[in-house]
Every structure is written in C-alpha cells, then in structure tokens.
Design an enzyme around this catalytic site. Structure first.
Site: not given
Ligand code: SAH
Length: 222
Positions: A46, A72-74, A214
């Site tokens: 990541r 960037i999403s968790q 989001f």
C-alpha cells in the site's frame, strides 16, 4: 531500469511486510473473512500508492490525500467492498469506477479478477498507472472516461465497484451488470452508506450497509 534497492529500502520493505500482516489481522478482527481478500490486502504494498511523505501512515486504517482533492480509501473499506463484490464466487470481470491512486485496482487484481478501471481525471490516471507498474501489477485496463456511463463495449460485468459517492444509483451501470452480478457503491451526500445492488433473474435487489465517507462522483471527464 529500476535503481538497485538501498539498505533503507530493504529495511522498509521488511517493515511494510510486518505492518501489512498487522493490518490484515486488524481487518480479520473487523469481520473481513474471505481469505482471498485478506491475502490480496497482505500482498499489495500500500505504501507504493501514497505520497512518499505519507508512506509511514500507509497501513493505518485511515483515508489519505492522493492529490487533486481526492483520497485513497481506508484499508477496511477497500477490503469490505472487495469482499461484498466477490463473496461466494469467482471474481470474474470487474469494472471499477474511480481509479484514484490505483490501490483498490491492485487489490482486485490480486484476487484474480479481470479488472477494468475508469477515472475521470487524466493526471490521476497517469499516477495510478505508475503506481501499479511500481507494484508490478500491469494487467488492468485503465480507461480515462466518465464512469457514470460505464464501459458498454466491455459489458456485461460480474461486478461493479464505485469508489466515489453517487446521489442515485447510475442506471447505465446497473444495465451493464451480468445476471447474478453485483454493484457495490456509496450513496448519499453528507450522510453516506454502502449499498449492495444485485441483479437477479427476479429483478434488482438493494441492501443498505455500513455508513461510509467518500468524495463525490462527478459528471464528465476532467
Ligand atoms: N479507490 C481509489 C479511491 C478513489 S477516490 C483508491 O484506491 O485510491 C475517487 C476517485 O473517483 C477520484 O480519483 C475521482 O477523480 C474519481 N471520480 C469521480 N467521479 C468520477 C466519474 N464520474 N468517473 C470516473 N472517475 C470518477
């Protein structure tokens, strides 16, 4: 040709493997149980998908800025959405809307899915291409375009994942789902939830799931 690894790089590599293992254990504790998803989350480095200055936070369960006002999403959200999409079957052909930095794309590729990913911002898509190359994952089809319209020429899809919040379910995307296909997306504005939309022989089934946060899904190419 890539530069040879310095001792610092190698030390960071080991550290990131250890931190990735811890991250994967945390995901398991939060209810992610599909081993293919957990393995993919363990395997994708990541830290290669975030700005170097943020690399030490890459494995914390937080969303991080990736430039151009996007995030960037968790990890838990990425894992959860991937699991919802492929649960109980082969991943098949997946369309992702909102490539961002390419991290979710990488996780989908690692589960064995055939991945098409659309992004409306050209500069972000170029960065995703570089990040995916650095992670040695080069077999996604990356498309610069408006995800609201989907990719009719490559449809039908076994799964569609939208990584930005829509106000309503985009009709063109439901259209492009195969029978038995699943669409996972965040819906809402200030309050958002994940939704799972399933296309069955009897019709469309919708379920509202976890609260999420989001960036908005926007119209048109940037
Ligand atoms: N999954 C990504 C996070 C994406 S953030 C990751 O792992 O990094 C949401 C992305 O959706 C942003 O890059 C944004 O530019 C993109 N986006 C927003 N509206 C879009 C649309 N209509 N079509 C394609 N991409 C869109």
């Amino acid at each position: 040709m890539a530069a040879p690894l310095t001792p610092q790089d190698q030390a960071y590599g080991m550290l990131s493997e250890r931190t990735r293992r811890r991250m994967t254990e945390r995901l398991r504790q939060h209810g992610v149980s599909d081993e293919r998803v957990l393995t993919a989350m363990f395997e994708v480095p990541r830290h290669l998908f975030v700005d170097q200055a943020l690399a030490t936070r890459a494995y914390d369960d937080v969303s991080l800025p990736i430039g151009h006002g996007q995030t960037i999403s968790q990890p838990l959200t990425v894992a959860r959405m991937t699991e919802l999409l492929i649960q109980g079957r082969q991943p098949g052909k997946i369309l992702e809307i909102g490539t961002g930095c390419g991290y979710q794309t990488a996780v989908l590729l690692k589960t064995g899915a055939e991945v098409y990913s659309m992004e409306r911002l050209g500069a972000i898509l170029d960065q995703a291409r570089k990040n995916l190359r650095a992670a040695k994952l080069v077999h996604a089809r990356l498309v610069h375009g408006d995800g609201y319209l989907g990719l009719p020429e490559a449809a039908p899809f076994d799964g569609i994942l939208i990584a930005a919040a829509a106000r309503a379910v985009p009709a063109a995307l439901v259209e492009q789902l195969a029978e038995g296909g699943k669409l996972v997306l965040p819906l809402g504005e200030s309050e958002q939830h994940l939704w799972l939309i399933e296309k069955t022989a009897q019709g469309i089934q919708k379920s509202r799931l976890d609260p999420v946060k989001f960036v908005p899904l926007l119209n048109g190419r940037g």
